[in-house]
Write a protein that holds these residues in place. Structure first.
Motif, mmCIF file in Angstrom:
data_model
loop_
_atom_site.group_PDB
_atom_site.id
_atom_site.type_symbol
_atom_site.label_atom_id
_atom_site.label_comp_id
_atom_site.label_asym_id
_atom_site.label_seq_id
_atom_site.Cartn_x
_atom_site.Cartn_y
_atom_site.Cartn_z
ATOM 1 N N PRO A 49 4.567 18.755 -1.219
ATOM 2 C CA PRO A 49 5.363 17.627 -0.728
ATOM 3 C C PRO A 49 4.738 17.086 0.557
ATOM 4 N N ILE A 50 5.102 15.883 0.910
ATOM 5 C CA ILE A 50 4.698 15.299 2.198
ATOM 6 C C ILE A 50 5.966 14.947 2.971
ATOM 7 N N PRO A 51 6.194 15.546 4.156
ATOM 8 C CA PRO A 51 5.435 16.644 4.750
ATOM 9 C C PRO A 51 5.544 17.905 3.897
ATOM 10 N N ALA A 52 4.591 18.823 4.107
ATOM 11 C CA ALA A 52 4.543 20.034 3.306
ATOM 12 C C ALA A 52 5.678 20.990 3.650
ATOM 13 N N PHE A 53 6.222 20.880 4.850
ATOM 14 C CA PHE A 53 7.347 21.732 5.265
ATOM 15 C C PHE A 53 8.167 20.967 6.290
ATOM 16 N N THR A 54 9.405 21.413 6.488
ATOM 17 C CA THR A 54 10.277 20.766 7.465
ATOM 18 C C THR A 54 9.756 21.069 8.865
ATOM 19 N N ASN A 55 9.542 19.994 9.648
ATOM 20 C CA ASN A 55 8.895 20.186 10.947
ATOM 21 C C ASN A 55 9.522 19.295 12.012
ATOM 22 N N SER A 56 9.125 19.567 13.239
ATOM 23 C CA SER A 56 9.710 18.867 14.380
ATOM 24 C C SER A 56 9.003 17.547 14.649
ATOM 25 N N GLN A 57 9.783 16.538 14.925
ATOM 26 C CA GLN A 57 9.242 15.228 15.275
ATOM 27 C C GLN A 57 8.927 15.120 16.762
ATOM 28 N N VAL A 158 10.175 14.359 2.530
ATOM 29 C CA VAL A 158 10.882 13.108 2.805
ATOM 30 C C VAL A 158 10.014 11.900 2.466
ATOM 31 N N ASP A 159 8.694 12.059 2.554
ATOM 32 C CA ASP A 159 7.771 10.974 2.216
ATOM 33 C C ASP A 159 7.430 10.991 0.732
ATOM 34 N N LEU A 160 7.149 12.193 0.200
ATOM 35 C CA LEU A 160 6.766 12.317 -1.213
ATOM 36 C C LEU A 160 7.095 13.731 -1.668
ATOM 37 N N ALA A 161 7.730 13.841 -2.826
ATOM 38 C CA ALA A 161 8.104 15.147 -3.357
ATOM 39 C C ALA A 161 6.932 15.783 -4.080
ATOM 40 N N ALA A 162 6.890 17.111 -4.086
ATOM 41 C CA ALA A 162 5.886 17.811 -4.884
ATOM 42 C C ALA A 162 6.038 17.409 -6.347
ATOM 43 N N GLY A 163 4.914 17.159 -6.998
ATOM 44 C CA GLY A 163 4.940 16.742 -8.396
ATOM 45 C C GLY A 163 5.074 15.249 -8.599
ATOM 46 N N MET A 177 -4.968 5.740 1.277
ATOM 47 C CA MET A 177 -4.641 6.455 0.047
ATOM 48 C C MET A 177 -5.363 7.798 -0.008
ATOM 49 N N ILE A 178 -6.580 7.852 0.511
ATOM 50 C CA ILE A 178 -7.291 9.133 0.576
ATOM 51 C C ILE A 178 -6.511 10.110 1.453
ATOM 52 N N ALA A 179 -5.931 9.617 2.555
ATOM 53 C CA ALA A 179 -5.111 10.468 3.418
ATOM 54 C C ALA A 179 -3.895 10.982 2.661
ATOM 55 N N ALA A 180 -3.269 10.131 1.860
ATOM 56 C CA ALA A 180 -2.096 10.554 1.089
ATOM 57 C C ALA A 180 -2.471 11.618 0.059
ATOM 58 N N LEU A 181 -3.626 11.453 -0.582
ATOM 59 C CA LEU A 181 -4.076 12.439 -1.558
ATOM 60 C C LEU A 181 -4.334 13.787 -0.893
ATOM 61 N N ALA A 182 -5.008 13.749 0.265
ATOM 62 C CA ALA A 182 -5.278 14.993 0.984
ATOM 63 C C ALA A 182 -3.973 15.638 1.440
ATOM 64 N N SER A 183 -3.041 14.837 1.964
ATOM 65 C CA SER A 183 -1.770 15.373 2.468
ATOM 66 C C SER A 183 -0.940 15.989 1.356
ATOM 67 N N SER A 184 -1.129 15.503 0.127
ATOM 68 C CA SER A 184 -0.348 16.028 -0.990
ATOM 69 C C SER A 184 -0.965 17.276 -1.598
ATOM 70 N N GLY A 185 -2.001 17.814 -0.952
ATOM 71 C CA GLY A 185 -2.574 19.082 -1.390
ATOM 72 C C GLY A 185 -3.664 18.972 -2.423
ATOM 73 N N LEU A 186 -4.079 17.762 -2.788
ATOM 74 C CA LEU A 186 -5.144 17.593 -3.770
ATOM 75 C C LEU A 186 -6.496 17.814 -3.100
ATOM 76 N N THR A 187 -7.338 18.602 -3.726
ATOM 77 C CA THR A 187 -8.666 18.876 -3.171
ATOM 78 C C THR A 187 -9.769 18.164 -3.936
ATOM 79 N N GLU A 188 -9.506 17.809 -5.199
ATOM 80 C CA GLU A 188 -10.451 17.046 -5.999
ATOM 81 C C GLU A 188 -9.711 15.898 -6.670
ATOM 82 N N ILE A 189 -10.371 14.747 -6.745
ATOM 83 C CA ILE A 189 -9.735 13.526 -7.255
ATOM 84 C C ILE A 189 -10.506 13.033 -8.475
ATOM 85 N N PRO A 190 -9.799 12.712 -9.571
ATOM 86 C CA PRO A 190 -10.483 12.157 -10.747
ATOM 87 C C PRO A 190 -10.742 10.661 -10.564
#
Length: 410
Positions: A49-57, A158-163, A177-190
């Motif tokens: 998910p983005i963020p990957a965990f609940t964190n402080s602002q 809150v930004d994007l759910a896992a899956g 968009m590359i930042a969003a892909l990296a933030s969502s845990g993707l390491t390789e992109i088709p």
């Protein structure tokens, strides 16, 4: 045979569509320098998910909102300090009735449901802080107002759910968009596999080294290779012999190695036009397009090889690529179309009645100056910052009239 600019464009679009359609998927690391502006070939879904965990602002204190319900300026509530949560630390557990200092981006301690910025505490600053494993916390923090649940907390997902879908197939990968892909845990992109092009210059007069008498430097290879690489193309440059049999043999070898062959030179009406001589007997189509410069054009389909044939003068070669190949590459790669500008003409200009003339131009002081049409003027080509299209049937442009321009060399 002469054809129009539009007809030749349509012929090449039809010729290249199967080439583009045949390109498969290539997996690139999200950190690859080749990823920017590539096109996703499949739907991509978030691993995290983005963020990957609940964190402080904020930098502040994580507490239970219930512990501060009675806080007021004249009756502050003081809470003992717990361990400090810094960005990158494992999640802590907040003990009831305590406050954990928490830094921006750190995991919210389990049990905390609100964050009070440090500047809103009674002292406005942190006391001495202790992270887990580095000693025992001491001291207190005082608060003069309640803090509602969820304040300055960024929930996981809150930004994007896992899956969830991050980028559908056909998405151009801009930096964000590359930042969003990296933030969502993707390491390789088709992504769509890059088009592989063999850029073949012809002409015994060309040299890439020391010049013999009668030779000139090969400017077309580096110029067109740079243009194609700007449009996500893998390019290899080859100088082919001015010998029809040797040319055909070289083309045969290239068929299995690349998706597209682009030849430069050797297609005019002269006596030693190697490309036309070699490919015409094999079904190559060579004709004159009603444009200036760049009138001679050609193409061929040879088994596995699609071949585009451009004229050899550098100006004609570049404008041929800009007019006939680059628009198809932009469409294939989802790149934005250039936007035209409109400027008054600084001086009158003329154009052949039966040709679509493409002129280089300079834009200075809010006016456009049209340059000489010569196809050998490489430096004029380099200093131009715009193209002007003068359609068939227009023979004269007058000073002061508004004219449409297209950016180039940017």
């Amino acid at each position: 045979m002469t054809c129009t600019l539009e007809n030749h464009r349509a012929e090449l679009a039809s010729l290249l569509k199967p080439v583009f359609d045949s390109l498969g998927t290539q997996w690139l690391p999200v950190t690859s320098e080749q990823l920017c502006d590539r096109i996703t070939s499949e739907d991509t879904f978030a691993v995290l998910p983005i963020p990957a965990f609940t964190n402080s602002q904020m930098d502040g204190y994580a507490v239970r909102s219930a512990d501060l319900l009675s806080a007021a300026p004249d009756a502050p509530v003081s809470l003992p300090l717990g361990f400090t949560a810094a960005a990158g630390d494992p999640q802590l557990e907040l003990q009831p009735g305590t406050a954990s200092p928490v830094m921006t981006g750190a995991m919210i301690p389990a049990g905390a449901d609100t964050v009070i910025p440090v500047e809103e505490s009674a002292t406005g600053t942190f006391p001495e802080l202790v992270r887990c494993g580095h000693g025992t916390p001491s001291g207190q923090a005082a608060f003069t107002a309640p803090s509602p649940e969820g304040r300055f907390i960024r929930p996981a997902g809150v930004d994007l759910a896992a899956g969830a879908l991050v980028a559908p197939a056909g998405t151009r990968l801009a930096p964000a968009m590359i930042a969003a892909l990296a933030s969502s845990g993707l390491t390789e992109i088709p992504v769509r596999r890059a088009l592989k092009v063999a850029l073949c210059t012809t002409g015994d007069e060309l040299s890439n080294g020391q010049l013999a008498e009668g030779q000139i430097p090969d400017a077309n290879s580096p110029m067109l290779a740079a243009l194609l690489r700007r449009h996500q193309v893998e390019v290899r440059t080859i100088q082919l012999p001015d010998d029809p049999q040797g040319f055909v043999a070289a083309i045969d070898e290239l068929q299995a190695e690349v998706d597209l062959i682009v030849t430069v030179g050797g297609i005019s009406a002269g006596a030693y036009e190697v490309v036309r001589q070699a490919l015409s007997p094999l079904g190559g189509n060579f004709h004159h397009v009603a444009i200036q410069p760049g009138g001679p054009q050609g193409y061929a389909q040879l088994g596995d090889a699609t071949v585009l044939c451009f004229p050899g003068n550098p100006v004609s070669a570049l404008l041929s690529a800009e007019l006939f190949l680059v628009p198809l590459l932009r469409e294939f790669n989802g790149l934005p179309e250039p936007r035209p500008g409109h400027y008054p003409l600084a001086a009158e200009a003329s154009s052949p009645e039966h040709k679509h003339q493409v002129r280089r131009a300079l834009i200075r002081d809010g006016q456009v100056t049209i340059l000489d049409p010569g196809s050998h003027l490489v430096h004029d080509l380099a200093r131009a910052d715009a193209l002007v299209h003068i359609p068939v049937g227009v023979t004269q442009l007058v000073a002061g009239q508004s004219i449409e321009t297209w950016s180039m060399n940017v």
